[in-house]
Enzyme design. Structure first.
Site, PDB file in Angstrom:
ATOM      1  N   CYS A 122       0.785  -1.239   0.000  1.00 55.87           N
ATOM      2  CA  CYS A 122       0.000   0.000   0.000  1.00 55.87           C
ATOM      3  C   CYS A 122       0.816   1.288   0.000  1.00 55.87           C
ATOM      4  O   CYS A 122       0.525   2.207  -0.771  1.00 55.87           O
ATOM      5  CB  CYS A 122      -0.936  -0.002   1.201  1.00 55.87           C
ATOM      6  SG  CYS A 122      -2.015  -1.437   1.252  1.00 55.87           S
ATOM      7  N   ARG A 159      15.587   1.689   2.601  1.00 58.21           N
ATOM      8  CA  ARG A 159      15.569   0.428   1.864  1.00 58.21           C
ATOM      9  C   ARG A 159      14.980  -0.671   2.728  1.00 58.21           C
ATOM     10  O   ARG A 159      15.452  -1.811   2.727  1.00 58.21           O
ATOM     11  CB  ARG A 159      16.963   0.052   1.363  1.00 58.21           C
ATOM     12  CG  ARG A 159      16.891  -0.870   0.103  1.00 58.21           C
ATOM     13  CD  ARG A 159      18.267  -1.306  -0.390  1.00 58.21           C
ATOM     14  NE  ARG A 159      19.150  -0.191  -0.545  1.00 58.21           N
ATOM     15  CZ  ARG A 159      20.410  -0.163  -0.091  1.00 58.21           C
ATOM     16  NH1 ARG A 159      20.923  -1.208   0.547  1.00 58.21           N
ATOM     17  NH2 ARG A 159      21.162   0.914  -0.278  1.00 58.21           N
ATOM     18  N   SER A 160      13.936  -0.344   3.477  1.00 56.74           N
ATOM     19  CA  SER A 160      13.267  -1.359   4.289  1.00 56.74           C
ATOM     20  C   SER A 160      12.551  -2.340   3.373  1.00 56.74           C
ATOM     21  O   SER A 160      12.189  -2.012   2.243  1.00 56.74           O
ATOM     22  CB  SER A 160      12.255  -0.705   5.233  1.00 56.74           C
ATOM     23  OG  SER A 160      11.177  -0.156   4.497  1.00 56.74           O
ATOM     24  N   ASP A 190      20.584   3.690   1.857  1.00 54.90           N
ATOM     25  CA  ASP A 190      20.307   3.105   3.164  1.00 54.90           C
ATOM     26  C   ASP A 190      21.428   3.499   4.110  1.00 54.90           C
ATOM     27  O   ASP A 190      22.388   4.173   3.721  1.00 54.90           O
ATOM     28  CB  ASP A 190      20.176   1.587   3.051  1.00 54.90           C
ATOM     29  CG  ASP A 190      19.309   1.003   4.147  1.00 54.90           C
ATOM     30  OD1 ASP A 190      18.430   1.715   4.668  1.00 54.90           O
ATOM     31  OD2 ASP A 190      19.485  -0.178   4.486  1.00 54.90           O
ATOM     32  N   ILE A 191      21.324   3.056   5.343  1.00 55.43           N
ATOM     33  CA  ILE A 191      22.255   3.507   6.369  1.00 55.43           C
ATOM     34  C   ILE A 191      23.695   3.108   6.079  1.00 55.43           C
ATOM     35  O   ILE A 191      24.633   3.800   6.459  1.00 55.43           O
ATOM     36  CB  ILE A 191      21.801   2.982   7.756  1.00 55.43           C
ATOM     37  CG1 ILE A 191      22.580   3.679   8.875  1.00 55.43           C
ATOM     38  CG2 ILE A 191      21.945   1.456   7.831  1.00 55.43           C
ATOM     39  CD1 ILE A 191      22.014   3.423  10.247  1.00 55.43           C
TER      40      ILE A 191
END
Length: 400
Positions: free
Chosen positions: A206, A241-242, A264-265
């Site tokens: 979603c 970037r989960s 990302d981290i």
């Protein structure tokens, strides 16, 4: 002599999620009303709350109001009894041993909802534990009721750009659904308004889908280009970037032709569409020569259009500033109040979207951005409701 009007301090447009979500909400309400007129059952959605987390409770209550507004039945299922006050002493710890009982409770609720024939859609308010425990819970939701599109069946389709499926195939094994028989059709004919006979759209997660719809609404997608290439020529940075939002969003944007810089981290990678499926463009990333079995599988999967539709490789940019300065669109999704993207990094007239619960952009972002969307929540809920209606329709197509 007419006075010269000073330029506004923040000339960029402030986008409203309510306005972007409105046409979807109107369409959803129309479909629900039509079902009532035909004597069909009103769709029912269940939201499962694992912990008395104030943000999750607030989101669940807001979802309930949004469903009520369009006529969808919605219930909140909790793991705790409201008659007992939840305090820090009885919340339970965060380690895996203390989580065992809670995981079992959430699992029980999911399985009960899977079996309940009156329930058409299930959503779980994540994160709960993070990591493998959450992944496990995502996979036990019946894919025929998975309104969040987190089941591996939908994830595989999304990453491999399988946009159309047959309703009876929902939940089948990866690689058993493909679009090879559609290859002879004109790609310009295949879009959301012209779905092949006997097929339906695969469910997408979603929040990533909400960002896509926001980009469509603001004109980033070029409707003059072929469907599936309408972001061609665009460079987009996604700061997150989960597995739930950032990575799926990068894949969706790359599948539509964008060059996506995923920050990302600890790393920066580039997602890009694979335009020639027969080209082994990622061969250079392999540390050894490919076996004959891999080469043969590559050929077979390419002919069936089953390979990933995009490549992921190290980015030529080595810091987030360089990525953002090169981007036509910048999307923030870092859940930290300390993280802010400096406005000076934003390319003049870029589009900026924030899907984090925290504001990832500085307050003067519209001094450079041509448009800024600070929150996507209402669009996300509309996509959730739309997914619910689609799943109901698919099951009715199978059992008619």
């Amino acid at each position: 002599m007419a006075s010269v009007q000073p330029k506004p301090e923040y000339p960029g447009k402030l986008l409203q999620a309510t306005a972007i979500a409105k046409p979807f909400q109107e369409e959803i309400q129309t479909v629900v009303n039509q079902r009532k007129e035909k004597g069909l059952r009103v769709p029912k959605l269940v939201g499962i709350l694992s912990k008395p987390s104030p943000p999750s409770i607030a989101y669940a209550e807001w979802t309930a109001k949004a469903c009520e507004a369009v006529g969808i039945n919605f219930e909140i299922w909790k793991t705790w009894d409201d008659s007992v006050e939840v305090t820090e002493d009885n919340k339970g710890g965060s380690d895996s041993l203390n989580n065992m009982g809670l995981e079992a409770d959430v699992e029980d609720l999911i399985l009960a909802a899977n079996r309940d024939k009156s329930i058409d859609g299930i959503m779980v308010y994540y994160p709960i534990f993070g990591g493998r425990q959450d992944t496990y819970l995502q996979q036990i939701v019946d894919p025929r009721k998975d309104v969040e599109g987190l089941n591996f069946f939908y994830c595989w389709n999304m990453y491999h750009n399988v946009r159309w499926i047959k309703p009876e195939q929902v939940g089948s094994a990866p690689g058993t659904t493909n679009e090879s028989e559609l290859l002879d059709l004109d790609s310009n004919v295949l879009d959301e308004n012209n779905i092949p006979n006997g097929y339906c759209k695969s469910i997408l997660p979603c929040t990533p889908l909400a960002v896509v719809k926001a980009l469509e609404a603001v004109g980033v997608y070029d409707p003059k280009l072929p469907y599936g290439d309408r972001l061609k020529g665009k460079t987009i940075t996604v700061v997150n970037r989960s597995e739930v939002v950032g990575r799926p969003l990068a894949a969706l944007l790359a599948n539509d032709g964008a060059r996506v810089l995923s920050v990302d981290i600890d790393s920066i990678v580039e997602f890009a569409k694979r335009y020639d499926d027969n080209d082994d463009t990622d061969a250079s990333l392999s540390p050894y020569k490919k076996s004959s079995q891999v080469v043969q599988a590559h050929k077979q999967n390419s002919s069936a259009r089953l390979r990933s539709s995009h490549t992921v490789r190290p980015s030529p940019f080595h810091d987030s500033e360089s990525c953002i300065r090169a981007s036509d669109v910048v999307i923030g999704g870092v859940p930290s109040p300390q993280f802010k993207i400096p406005t000076e990094w934003i390319k003049q007239d870029a589009i900026c979207i924030n899907f984090s619960s925290e504001k990832n952009f500085q307050s003067d972002v519209r001094s450079r951005a041509s448009a800024y969307l600070p929150i996507v929540g209402k669009i996300t809920v509309s996509m959730l409701q739309r997914n619910l209606l689609r799943l109901v329709e698919y099951q009715e197509m199978v059992h008619k």
